[in-house]
Design an enzyme around this catalytic site. Sequence first.
Site, PDB file in Angstrom:
ATOM      1  N   SER A  23       8.252   6.076  -5.720  1.00  0.00           N
ATOM      2  CA  SER A  23       7.295   7.177  -5.705  1.00  0.00           C
ATOM      3  C   SER A  23       7.930   8.444  -5.133  1.00  0.00           C
ATOM      4  CB  SER A  23       6.064   6.791  -4.875  1.00  0.00           C
ATOM      5  OG  SER A  23       5.354   5.746  -5.486  1.00  0.00           O
ATOM      6  N   SER A 191      -6.639   8.189  -3.816  1.00  0.00           N
ATOM      7  CA  SER A 191      -5.224   8.049  -3.445  1.00  0.00           C
ATOM      8  C   SER A 191      -4.712   9.267  -2.687  1.00  0.00           C
ATOM      9  CB  SER A 191      -4.360   7.799  -4.698  1.00  0.00           C
ATOM     10  OG  SER A 191      -4.728   6.613  -5.335  1.00  0.00           O
ATOM     11  N   ASP A 306      -2.276  -0.480  -5.520  1.00  0.00           N
ATOM     12  CA  ASP A 306      -1.111  -1.307  -5.836  1.00  0.00           C
ATOM     13  C   ASP A 306      -0.981  -2.506  -4.905  1.00  0.00           C
ATOM     14  OD1 ASP A 306      -0.366   0.225  -7.976  1.00  0.00           O
ATOM     15  OD2 ASP A 306       1.127   1.408  -6.884  1.00  0.00           O
ATOM     16  N   ARG A 382       4.012  -5.722 -10.767  1.00  0.00           N
ATOM     17  CA  ARG A 382       3.395  -6.186  -9.512  1.00  0.00           C
ATOM     18  C   ARG A 382       2.740  -7.558  -9.672  1.00  0.00           C
ATOM     19  NH1 ARG A 382       4.669  -2.019  -6.508  1.00  0.00           N
ATOM     20  NH2 ARG A 382       4.421   0.081  -7.352  1.00  0.00           N
TER      21      ARG A 382
END
Length: 420
Positions: A23, A191, A306, A382
């Site tokens: 990220s 977020s 996530d 993931r």
Amino acid sequence: MNKIRIPAKNSIDGTLTIPSSKSYAQRAIALAGLSKSSVVIRNLTDSDDVLAAQGIIAALGAIFVRSGKDLILKSGIDMNCDSEISINCKESGLSTRLFSSFSLLFDEDFTVNGEGSIAQRTMEMVIDGLAAFGKSIDSNKGKIPLKISGKTLKKKVEIDGSISSQFLTGVLIVTSFLKRDTEIRVPKLKSKPYIEMTLDLMRYFGLKVEHKDFEIFQIKGNQSIGEELVYEVEGDWSAASFHIVAAAVGGHIQLKGLKADSRQGDKVILDAVKRAGASVEWRNGDLIIQKDELLPFEFDAGECPDLFPPLAVLAAYASGKSTISGVHRLKHKESDRGITLQQEFAKIGVRIDLNGDEMVIHGKGTPIVQKEVTFSSHNDHRIAMAMSLLSIGAEKSIYIEHAGAVDKSYPDFYKDFLTI
């Protein structure tokens, strides 16, 4: 890699260095591409998403070289392009949404394309956001490819932040380079930690943004990145979350490369494992996780979606009912992770109920896996990593189909996990 066998693991015990944050890396590459001076980005992990970001700034005219884990930028993107522009974001959700905003810098036609699962993910927030600036967008029923045209006209816009903050990240970066000031209103921003990351990195690169409670952002135009910079990417808390949960359910781990004061939202995994009974300690800059009594827990993952896959594993190993809220954030990922987790955990008799915005996991304790079982990653990195953790305390080996999905964010995951 289509399928991998993971042998049963009696316990977790070892030391790992966590790969760098994809990220932060993608944001840093985008900012470096806009620089007028040399930039060195250090400690890059060559995940598919990071390589996609590199390819995009190269397509936009940036010149750089790679030396080991360093990216050395020689010159930024070509702002004076006078022909049609096309970028391929591969399978990266962040790069697709972030670099779509770069179209605001150009009057020329700008095409955004991608590959794999990203072609099935909605781009409505990007389309609506660009339209708010005056752009015209042709799309494939709200999905890529996006063909963006027209001039950037508006200086006061409203952007939907209820689904994803990734497009807003791109807009905050890009509007700093427009010829005029911009005001962005963002109702229902989700977020927020990811926007804090963006603002943190923009400050490092010398850019200024003001905001009022993450609802109104005011960005000065005509900013520039003029100083030579060296930026080192910190460890990835999203990647670390799987090893943290592995230790919480299976033993002990020492993790290197993480920042205790990181702005990454997924650092809250520490709160979750503590609620589930694990011991958490910082020692000489390393993170130590030790299993203790394993307890059911409640956790709000709405700001850190996530974390749902590793949290579901943590809950499955606890005897009793755990509740994770924030399920509405899961539909627009590499897979519909709520449904995917429900399907995969059903293979080992762990019931997951999806009740509105809550995921309720009926934990079994250990051993969870009593016979050989094959899990599908659903081409979701993931999910692949989460299912791998179910080898801990298993009585038989497990298999992961479409195991190569981990290349998207953590190419060395299996190598690292099999050493602890």
